[in-house]
Design a protein around this motif. Structure first.
Motif, PDB file in Angstrom:
ATOM      1  N   GLY A 141      50.457  39.426  37.140  1.00 30.17           N
ATOM      2  CA  GLY A 141      51.327  39.739  36.282  1.00 30.17           C
ATOM      3  C   GLY A 141      51.060  40.355  35.102  1.00 30.17           C
ATOM      4  N   LYS A 142      52.174  40.574  34.005  1.00 28.08           N
ATOM      5  CA  LYS A 142      51.720  40.911  32.524  1.00 28.08           C
ATOM      6  C   LYS A 142      51.054  40.175  31.852  1.00 28.08           C
ATOM      7  N   ASP A 143      52.278  38.615  31.931  1.00 31.20           N
ATOM      8  CA  ASP A 143      51.093  37.647  31.464  1.00 31.20           C
ATOM      9  C   ASP A 143      49.936  36.929  31.191  1.00 31.20           C
ATOM     10  N   PHE A 193      40.861  32.630  38.529  1.00 31.80           N
ATOM     11  CA  PHE A 193      41.306  31.433  40.199  1.00 31.80           C
ATOM     12  C   PHE A 193      42.643  31.922  39.967  1.00 31.80           C
ATOM     13  N   THR A 194      42.679  32.758  41.673  1.00 31.36           N
ATOM     14  CA  THR A 194      43.731  32.558  41.977  1.00 31.36           C
ATOM     15  C   THR A 194      44.140  31.797  43.568  1.00 31.36           C
ATOM     16  N   VAL A 195      45.705  31.237  43.510  1.00 29.76           N
ATOM     17  CA  VAL A 195      46.198  30.514  44.537  1.00 29.76           C
ATOM     18  C   VAL A 195      46.792  31.492  44.768  1.00 29.76           C
ATOM     19  N   GLY A 196      46.175  32.296  46.493  1.00 29.96           N
ATOM     20  CA  GLY A 196      46.669  32.837  47.369  1.00 29.96           C
ATOM     21  C   GLY A 196      45.765  34.252  46.975  1.00 29.96           C
ATOM     22  N   THR A 197      45.924  35.135  47.717  1.00 31.30           N
ATOM     23  CA  THR A 197      46.067  36.659  47.259  1.00 31.30           C
ATOM     24  C   THR A 197      46.629  37.106  47.727  1.00 31.30           C
ATOM     25  N   GLN A 257      44.619  41.485  43.356  1.00 33.81           N
ATOM     26  CA  GLN A 257      43.345  42.014  44.029  1.00 33.81           C
ATOM     27  C   GLN A 257      42.356  42.853  42.912  1.00 33.81           C
ATOM     28  N   GLU A 258      43.839  44.186  42.967  1.00 34.57           N
ATOM     29  CA  GLU A 258      43.111  45.088  42.187  1.00 34.57           C
ATOM     30  C   GLU A 258      43.322  45.099  40.742  1.00 34.57           C
ATOM     31  N   VAL A 259      43.961  43.670  39.679  1.00 30.53           N
ATOM     32  CA  VAL A 259      43.761  43.524  38.560  1.00 30.53           C
ATOM     33  C   VAL A 259      42.485  42.770  38.267  1.00 30.53           C
ATOM     34  N   ALA A 260      42.149  41.882  39.243  1.00 31.11           N
ATOM     35  CA  ALA A 260      40.286  41.245  38.962  1.00 31.11           C
ATOM     36  C   ALA A 260      40.233  42.561  39.289  1.00 31.11           C
ATOM     37  N   SER A 261      39.936  43.630  39.889  1.00 26.66           N
ATOM     38  CA  SER A 261      39.157  44.583  39.726  1.00 26.66           C
ATOM     39  C   SER A 261      38.901  45.137  38.266  1.00 26.66           C
ATOM     40  N   VAL A 262      39.676  45.349  37.530  1.00 24.65           N
ATOM     41  CA  VAL A 262      40.226  46.245  36.553  1.00 24.65           C
ATOM     42  C   VAL A 262      39.361  45.414  35.147  1.00 24.65           C
ATOM     43  N   ILE A 263      40.104  43.889  36.009  1.00 21.59           N
ATOM     44  CA  ILE A 263      38.378  43.454  34.443  1.00 21.59           C
ATOM     45  C   ILE A 263      37.492  42.825  34.910  1.00 21.59           C
TER      46      ILE A 263
END
Length: 284
Positions: free
Chosen positions: A138-140, A158-162, A167-173
């Motif tokens: 999310g935005k936060d 880290f994520t709890v579940g996915t 996945q898309e946000v992590a990819s942009v980061i």
């Protein structure tokens, strides 16, 4: 009826821990929850590992305890001092505030975690400054990530579940998250459909805080960072003399309690914080 925290079986090199619970009384049910994560290759001090997993067991148990809310709680090989038990009484009572309100449960004096005399000693760790950011998608958490990138801070996710969004946000980061998975016991969902069983909101952010702490110990980080903003500090309804806050486990009150608890009883060398704490939702 009584609720029993039975213990856990850990296989760090395989990347899994099984946590065991039981209800005894008019219903006799055993539960096992599985936590999965990338295999751990580092050597974790035995006392620290025991402390992390014991405390993680207590917070995970909230999902099963709330089915019937039994007053009698048993912890096999109990490790809680009086001060630790009071922390858990607070976390269960305030974290389940909305649940108690919606189910019309009188929570006053309900939570009484048992304790023994000897307190756990915190285990010091030598760590470089590295942050682990909890990514909800999310935005936060996006704003926190952008802020850390802008300040050239060394951090991972880290994520709890996915989910696809995560996945898309992590990819942009530009980072691949450490993935932690929870597998709740299927008997929980079966019981939830039965008459006379309580259901409702749990303090999920408290569970994520303890999972983030576990991941920090396993993979060599000294800070757990989350995206909790100012509005999480405020409740919206009063029930039996308490202000009920749906987001209590995202609040500054929980953050302080958690940090104090970790420092005093687990390790003084890992902190938990939110860089958004002074922002409201609109500012985020």
């Amino acid at each position: 009826m009584k609720f029993i925290f039975k213990g856990y079986e850990s296989k760090l090199e395989k990347g899994e821990i099984l946590f065991n619970f039981a209800l005894k009384g008019k219903k006799n049910v055993d539960f096992t929850e599985k936590i999965s994560f990338p295999p751990v290759t580092a050597k974790i001090p035995e006392n620290l590992l025991k402390s992390i997993l014991n405390n993680l067991m207590i917070i995970l148990g909230i999902s099963y305890w709330k089915l019937y809310c039994p007053k009698e709680i048993i912890i096999n090989d109990n490790f809680l001092s009086k001060e630790q038990a009071e922390f858990w009484n607070t976390v269960y009572t305030k974290g389940l505030g909305e649940f108690f309100y919606k189910n019309k449960i009188d929570f006053r004096g309900l939570m009484q975690f048992p304790f023994v005399e000897n307190a756990q000693r915190p285990v010091p760790l030598s760590r470089e400054e590295r942050m682990l950011l909890g990514l909800g998608g999310g935005k936060d958490s996006i704003v926190v990530a952008e802020d850390l990138l802008k300040r050239n801070k060394d951090f991972d996710l880290f994520t709890v579940g996915t989910s696809q969004i995560q996945q898309e946000v992590a990819s942009v980061i530009g980072k691949k998250p450490i993935l932690i998975k929870r597998e709740l016991d299927p008997k929980l969902f079966a019981l939830n459909k039965e008459k006379g069983v309580y259901n409702g909101h749990i303090p999920i952010s408290a569970i994520y805080a303890f999972l983030g702490l576990m991941a920090s110990v396993f993979y060599d980080y000294n800070q757990v960072v989350v995206g909790n903003e100012k509005s999480a500090n405020f409740g919206n309804v009063e029930y039996l003399g308490e202000i009920i806050n749906h987001q209590w486990s995202k609040s500054e009150e929980f953050e302080k309690l958690f940090n104090d608890y970790v420092k005093k009883f687990i390790t003084p060398d890992i902190t938990y914080s939110s860089p958004l704490r002074q922002m409201n939702e609109l500012e985020v």
